[in-house]
Design an enzyme around this catalytic site. Structure first.
Site, PDB file in Angstrom:
ATOM      1  N   ILE A 100      26.720 -60.525  -9.906  1.00 29.01           N
ATOM      2  CA  ILE A 100      26.445 -61.755  -8.959  1.00 29.01           C
ATOM      3  C   ILE A 100      26.759 -62.761  -9.268  1.00 29.01           C
ATOM      4  O   ILE A 100      26.088 -63.365  -9.418  1.00 29.01           O
ATOM      5  CB  ILE A 100      25.278 -60.516  -7.713  1.00 29.01           C
ATOM      6  CG1 ILE A 100      25.454 -59.559  -7.404  1.00 29.01           C
ATOM      7  CG2 ILE A 100      25.471 -62.061  -6.041  1.00 29.01           C
ATOM      8  CD1 ILE A 100      24.361 -59.270  -6.732  1.00 29.01           C
ATOM      9  N   LEU A 101      27.618 -63.318  -8.772  1.00 22.83           N
ATOM     10  CA  LEU A 101      27.299 -65.147  -8.579  1.00 22.83           C
ATOM     11  C   LEU A 101      27.179 -66.043  -7.604  1.00 22.83           C
ATOM     12  O   LEU A 101      27.290 -65.438  -6.865  1.00 22.83           O
ATOM     13  CB  LEU A 101      29.139 -65.163  -8.455  1.00 22.83           C
ATOM     14  CG  LEU A 101      29.906 -64.655  -9.545  1.00 22.83           C
ATOM     15  CD1 LEU A 101      31.417 -65.138  -9.074  1.00 22.83           C
ATOM     16  CD2 LEU A 101      29.592 -65.418 -11.237  1.00 22.83           C
ATOM     17  N   HIS A 120      37.370 -55.265  -3.764  1.00 23.05           N
ATOM     18  CA  HIS A 120      35.886 -54.476  -3.882  1.00 23.05           C
ATOM     19  C   HIS A 120      36.365 -52.993  -3.692  1.00 23.05           C
ATOM     20  O   HIS A 120      37.484 -53.423  -2.253  1.00 23.05           O
ATOM     21  CB  HIS A 120      35.390 -54.657  -2.248  1.00 23.05           C
ATOM     22  CG  HIS A 120      33.463 -54.491  -2.765  1.00 23.05           C
ATOM     23  ND1 HIS A 120      33.165 -53.964  -3.463  1.00 23.05           N
ATOM     24  CD2 HIS A 120      33.177 -53.855  -1.215  1.00 23.05           C
ATOM     25  CE1 HIS A 120      32.098 -53.713  -3.248  1.00 23.05           C
ATOM     26  NE2 HIS A 120      32.094 -53.328  -1.975  1.00 23.05           N
ATOM     27  N   ASP A 160      30.147 -59.429  -1.482  1.00 25.67           N
ATOM     28  CA  ASP A 160      30.846 -58.744  -0.545  1.00 25.67           C
ATOM     29  C   ASP A 160      31.302 -59.095   0.627  1.00 25.67           C
ATOM     30  O   ASP A 160      31.614 -58.239   1.597  1.00 25.67           O
ATOM     31  CB  ASP A 160      30.829 -57.157  -0.786  1.00 25.67           C
ATOM     32  CG  ASP A 160      30.752 -57.142  -2.637  1.00 25.67           C
ATOM     33  OD1 ASP A 160      30.180 -56.138  -2.834  1.00 25.67           O
ATOM     34  OD2 ASP A 160      32.148 -57.339  -3.046  1.00 25.67           O
TER      35      ASP A 160
HETATM   36  N1  LIG Z   1      28.096 -64.126  -4.730  1.00 23.26           N
HETATM   37  C1  LIG Z   1      29.007 -63.035  -5.361  1.00 23.26           C
HETATM   38  N2  LIG Z   1      29.224 -62.770  -6.102  1.00 23.26           N
HETATM   39  C2  LIG Z   1      29.896 -62.029  -6.642  1.00 23.26           C
HETATM   40  C3  LIG Z   1      30.304 -61.060  -5.863  1.00 23.26           C
HETATM   41  C4  LIG Z   1      30.346 -62.161  -4.486  1.00 23.26           C
HETATM   42  O1  LIG Z   1      31.787 -60.809  -3.453  1.00 23.26           O
HETATM   43  N3  LIG Z   1      29.784 -63.068  -4.025  1.00 23.26           N
HETATM   44  N4  LIG Z   1      31.505 -59.621  -5.287  1.00 23.26           N
HETATM   45  C5  LIG Z   1      30.646 -59.118  -6.477  1.00 23.26           C
HETATM   46  C6  LIG Z   1      31.742 -58.227  -7.497  1.00 23.26           C
HETATM   47  N5  LIG Z   1      31.254 -56.707  -6.737  1.00 23.26           N
HETATM   48  C7  LIG Z   1      31.578 -55.588  -5.774  1.00 23.26           C
HETATM   49  O2  LIG Z   1      32.871 -56.143  -5.286  1.00 23.26           O
HETATM   50  C8  LIG Z   1      29.516 -56.766  -7.499  1.00 23.26           C
HETATM   51  C9  LIG Z   1      29.501 -56.809  -8.878  1.00 23.26           C
HETATM   52  C10 LIG Z   1      28.303 -56.063  -8.824  1.00 23.26           C
HETATM   53  C11 LIG Z   1      26.693 -56.109  -8.516  1.00 23.26           C
HETATM   54  C12 LIG Z   1      25.165 -55.998  -9.163  1.00 23.26           C
HETATM   55  O3  LIG Z   1      24.957 -55.509  -8.152  1.00 23.26           O
HETATM   56  N6  LIG Z   1      25.907 -56.647 -10.061  1.00 23.26           N
HETATM   57  C13 LIG Z   1      24.011 -56.651 -10.982  1.00 23.26           C
HETATM   58  C14 LIG Z   1      24.190 -55.829 -12.609  1.00 23.26           C
HETATM   59  C15 LIG Z   1      24.523 -54.597 -12.267  1.00 23.26           C
HETATM   60  C16 LIG Z   1      25.291 -54.732 -13.256  1.00 23.26           C
HETATM   61  O4  LIG Z   1      25.180 -55.308 -15.045  1.00 23.26           O
HETATM   62  O5  LIG Z   1      25.392 -53.513 -13.615  1.00 23.26           O
HETATM   63  C17 LIG Z   1      23.832 -58.047 -11.133  1.00 23.26           C
HETATM   64  O6  LIG Z   1      24.562 -58.822 -10.574  1.00 23.26           O
HETATM   65  O7  LIG Z   1      23.060 -57.898 -10.963  1.00 23.26           O
HETATM   66  C18 LIG Z   1      27.143 -56.250  -6.973  1.00 23.26           C
HETATM   67  C19 LIG Z   1      28.825 -56.521  -6.820  1.00 23.26           C
HETATM   68  C20 LIG Z   1      31.357 -59.817  -7.864  1.00 23.26           C
HETATM   69  N7  LIG Z   1      30.398 -60.920  -7.699  1.00 23.26           N
HETATM   70  N1  LIG Z   2      31.861 -54.263  -6.857  1.00 21.80           N
HETATM   71  C1  LIG Z   2      33.531 -54.504  -7.898  1.00 21.80           C
HETATM   72  C2  LIG Z   2      33.634 -53.067  -7.702  1.00 21.80           C
HETATM   73  O1  LIG Z   2      33.161 -52.472  -8.134  1.00 21.80           O
HETATM   74  N2  LIG Z   2      34.453 -53.356  -8.114  1.00 21.80           N
HETATM   75  C3  LIG Z   2      35.205 -52.188  -9.355  1.00 21.80           C
HETATM   76  O2  LIG Z   2      35.009 -51.570 -11.168  1.00 21.80           O
HETATM   77  C4  LIG Z   2      36.821 -51.693 -10.996  1.00 21.80           C
HETATM   78  C5  LIG Z   2      37.892 -52.659 -11.896  1.00 21.80           C
HETATM   79  O3  LIG Z   2      38.177 -51.882 -12.858  1.00 21.80           O
HETATM   80  P1  LIG Z   2      39.174 -52.301 -14.010  1.00 21.80           P
HETATM   81  O4  LIG Z   2      38.691 -53.159 -14.644  1.00 21.80           O
HETATM   82  O5  LIG Z   2      40.365 -50.620 -14.902  1.00 21.80           O
HETATM   83  O6  LIG Z   2      40.352 -53.142 -13.289  1.00 21.80           O
HETATM   84  C6  LIG Z   2      37.924 -51.635  -9.547  1.00 21.80           C
HETATM   85  O7  LIG Z   2      37.449 -50.321  -9.812  1.00 21.80           O
HETATM   86  C7  LIG Z   2      37.232 -52.296  -9.264  1.00 21.80           C
HETATM   87  O8  LIG Z   2      37.488 -51.895  -7.264  1.00 21.80           O
END
Ligand SMILES: Nc1nc2c(c(=O)[nH]1)N[C@@H](CN(C=O)c1ccc(C(=O)N[C@@H](CCC(=O)O)C(=O)O)cc1)CN2
Ligand SMILES: NCC(=O)N[C@@H]1O[C@H](COP(=O)([O-])[O-])[C@@H](O)[C@H]1O
Length: 205
Positions: A100-101, A120, A160
């Site tokens: 999460i950014l 996503h 998201d």
């Molecule tokens: N500020 C935002 N950051 C991110 C977004 C966003 O829309 N706004 N999209 C995500 C991608 N993502 C889903 O699409 C997503 C990825 C990871 C997590 C999450 O809970 N990560 C944990 C750690 C998980 C791990 O290390 O296995 C965390 O960050 O603590 C939620 C959503 C990219 N970032």
């Molecule tokens: N919330 C973010 C998330 O779940 N992203 C998911 O990670 C995979 C990356 O696959 P890849 O490394 O093969 O591109 C993809 O399925 C993408 O939708």
């Protein structure tokens, strides 16, 4: 005139990065890939395509902030933004970036005019966050949903919940295994990530 440049953020296999690599040429070029995991196979995909890469891992930041663990992620985010700003892409694409950014990263990039998009594997507002495919599969088994999908959306602080650029719906099938659903979703993602990147670049210009 040079093509718009994109920087891709990954954490794993990089199959979506590969789709972007395979479709480079007329609309964009991938100038850099950053992974938060050194072992991410996507880094090999980038190297094979002669794309420069960086590993930006959280562990050194946790070691740097042993006295205050809560300071590690903000520091990680700040320096990620600095690295991206120095590379100055036209667009950042989160393609399986699993962090999460925070505003520590998004605010400097916003001020620098560098937008981010994210892929996503769910429909808007359905399964925000990680493990979305598994959660959709479970919801289907419980009769709560009949379809899922994937989307490309602008990245904002709220995870998201950024405005969608592209939404692709996927009907779910009785008796289908989770693996088969994942494969169907990934196939759709590989098209969506290219289409969504082109849409984002078109909207930016
Ligand atoms: N500020 C935002 N950051 C991110 C977004 C966003 O829309 N706004 N999209 C995500 C991608 N993502 C889903 O699409 C997503 C990825 C990871 C997590 C999450 O809970 N990560 C944990 C750690 C998980 C791990 O290390 O296995 C965390 O960050 O603590 C939620 C959503 C990219 N970032
Ligand atoms: N919330 C973010 C998330 O779940 N992203 C998911 O990670 C995979 C990356 O696959 P890849 O490394 O093969 O591109 C993809 O399925 C993408 O939708």
């Amino acid at each position: 005139m040079s093509l718009p440049s994109i920087l891709v953020l990954i954490s794993g296999s990089g199959s979506n990065l590969q789709a972007l690599i395979d479709n480079q040429g007329s609309d964009y070029k991938i100038t850099h890939v950053i992974s938060n995991k050194k072992a991410a196979y996507g880094l090999e995909r980038a190297a094979k395509a002669s794309i420069s890469t960086t590993v930006h891992n959280i562990v050194p930041y946790k070691k740097k902030h042993l006295e205050d663990a809560t300071a590690a992620r903000p520091d990680f985010d700040r320096e990620l933004a600095e690295k991206i700003k120095k590379l100055n892409p036209d667009l950042v694409v989160c393609a399986g970036w699993m962090h999460i950014l925070s505003s520590e990263c998004l605010r400097p990039l916003r001020e620098a005019g560098i937008p981010l998009i994210n892929l996503h594997p769910a429909l808007p507002g359905a399964f925000d966050g990680a493990h979305a495919i598994d959660r959709a599969y479970d919801a289907f088994q419980k009769g709560e949903i009949t379809k899922t999908g994937c989307m490309i959306h602008w990245v904002i602080e709220e995870v998201d919940r950024g405005e969608p650029l592209l939404i692709k719906e996927i009907e779910m099938k009785e008796g289908e295994s989770l693996e088969d659903l994942e494969n169907r979703i990934h196939s759709v993602e590989h098209v969506a990530i290219v289409e969504g990147t082109k849409l984002a670049l078109a909207k930016k210009t």
